[in-house]
Design a protein around this motif. Structure first.
Motif, short mmCIF file in Angstrom:
data_model
loop_
_atom_site.label_atom_id
_atom_site.label_comp_id
_atom_site.label_asym_id
_atom_site.label_seq_id
_atom_site.Cartn_x
_atom_site.Cartn_y
_atom_site.Cartn_z
N GLN A 153 7.49 5.06 -65.64
CA GLN A 153 6.98 5.34 -64.29
C GLN A 153 7.50 6.68 -63.81
OE1 GLN A 153 4.65 3.48 -62.45
NE2 GLN A 153 4.65 5.46 -61.41
N ALA A 154 8.75 7.01 -64.13
CA ALA A 154 9.31 8.32 -63.77
C ALA A 154 8.54 9.43 -64.46
CB ALA A 154 10.80 8.38 -64.11
N VAL A 155 8.19 9.23 -65.74
CA VAL A 155 7.38 10.22 -66.47
C VAL A 155 6.04 10.41 -65.75
CG1 VAL A 155 6.10 10.69 -68.59
CG2 VAL A 155 8.46 9.83 -68.72
N ALA A 156 5.37 9.32 -65.43
CA ALA A 156 4.07 9.40 -64.76
C ALA A 156 4.18 10.11 -63.41
CB ALA A 156 3.49 7.99 -64.57
N THR A 163 19.28 11.11 -70.51
CA THR A 163 19.90 11.31 -69.19
C THR A 163 18.96 11.92 -68.16
OG1 THR A 163 20.77 13.48 -69.84
CG2 THR A 163 22.21 11.57 -70.17
N LYS A 164 17.93 12.64 -68.65
CA LYS A 164 16.99 13.24 -67.70
C LYS A 164 15.60 13.30 -68.31
CE LYS A 164 17.55 18.10 -68.96
NZ LYS A 164 16.35 18.20 -69.74
N THR A 209 16.86 9.90 -65.99
CA THR A 209 16.20 8.81 -66.71
C THR A 209 16.78 7.49 -66.23
OG1 THR A 209 15.94 10.20 -68.67
CG2 THR A 209 15.76 7.83 -69.00
N PRO A 210 15.93 6.57 -65.77
CA PRO A 210 16.45 5.26 -65.37
C PRO A 210 17.09 4.58 -66.59
CG PRO A 210 14.22 5.57 -64.55
CD PRO A 210 14.50 6.69 -65.51
N ALA A 211 18.35 4.23 -66.47
CA ALA A 211 19.08 3.64 -67.59
C ALA A 211 18.63 2.20 -67.85
CB ALA A 211 20.57 3.66 -67.28
N HIS A 212 18.40 1.91 -69.12
CA HIS A 212 18.14 0.54 -69.59
C HIS A 212 16.91 -0.11 -68.98
CE1 HIS A 212 22.03 1.04 -71.39
NE2 HIS A 212 22.58 1.20 -70.21
N ASP A 213 15.92 0.68 -68.59
CA ASP A 213 14.70 0.10 -68.05
C ASP A 213 13.51 0.96 -68.46
OD1 ASP A 213 12.54 -0.84 -66.46
OD2 ASP A 213 13.94 -1.56 -64.94
#
Length: 74
Positions: A44-47, A13-14, A34-38
């Motif tokens: 990219q969010a982690v980066a 979720t995050k 956390t972008p769901a299902h992608d």
């Protein structure tokens, strides 16, 4: 030079990232959903979070916490 540790928590979720100094104090932190299902968008969010939290710092270590794959149909 102060040693820093990059801490990452990649969850369903995050996604959270933090930069911690040698004394254990949180220098910077950031959280995003956390972008769901992608998976590509999730990484990219982690980066993006890592770039934001490091802000030019070079960590001496990285710690990552993440749950394994979850099959909700099982």
């Amino acid at each position: 030079m102060t040693d820093h540790v990059l801490a990452l928590d990649v969850g369903g979720t995050k996604i959270a990232a933090g930069l911690v100094d040698a004394q254990g104090s949180v220098v910077r932190r950031a959280v995003r959903p956390t972008p769901a299902h992608d998976a590509e968008l999730a990484w990219q969010a982690v980066a993006d979070l890592v770039t934001e939290v490091l802000d030019g710092a070079v960590p001496s270590a990285v710690g990552i916490g993440s749950a394994g794959p979850v099959d909700t149909d099982a």
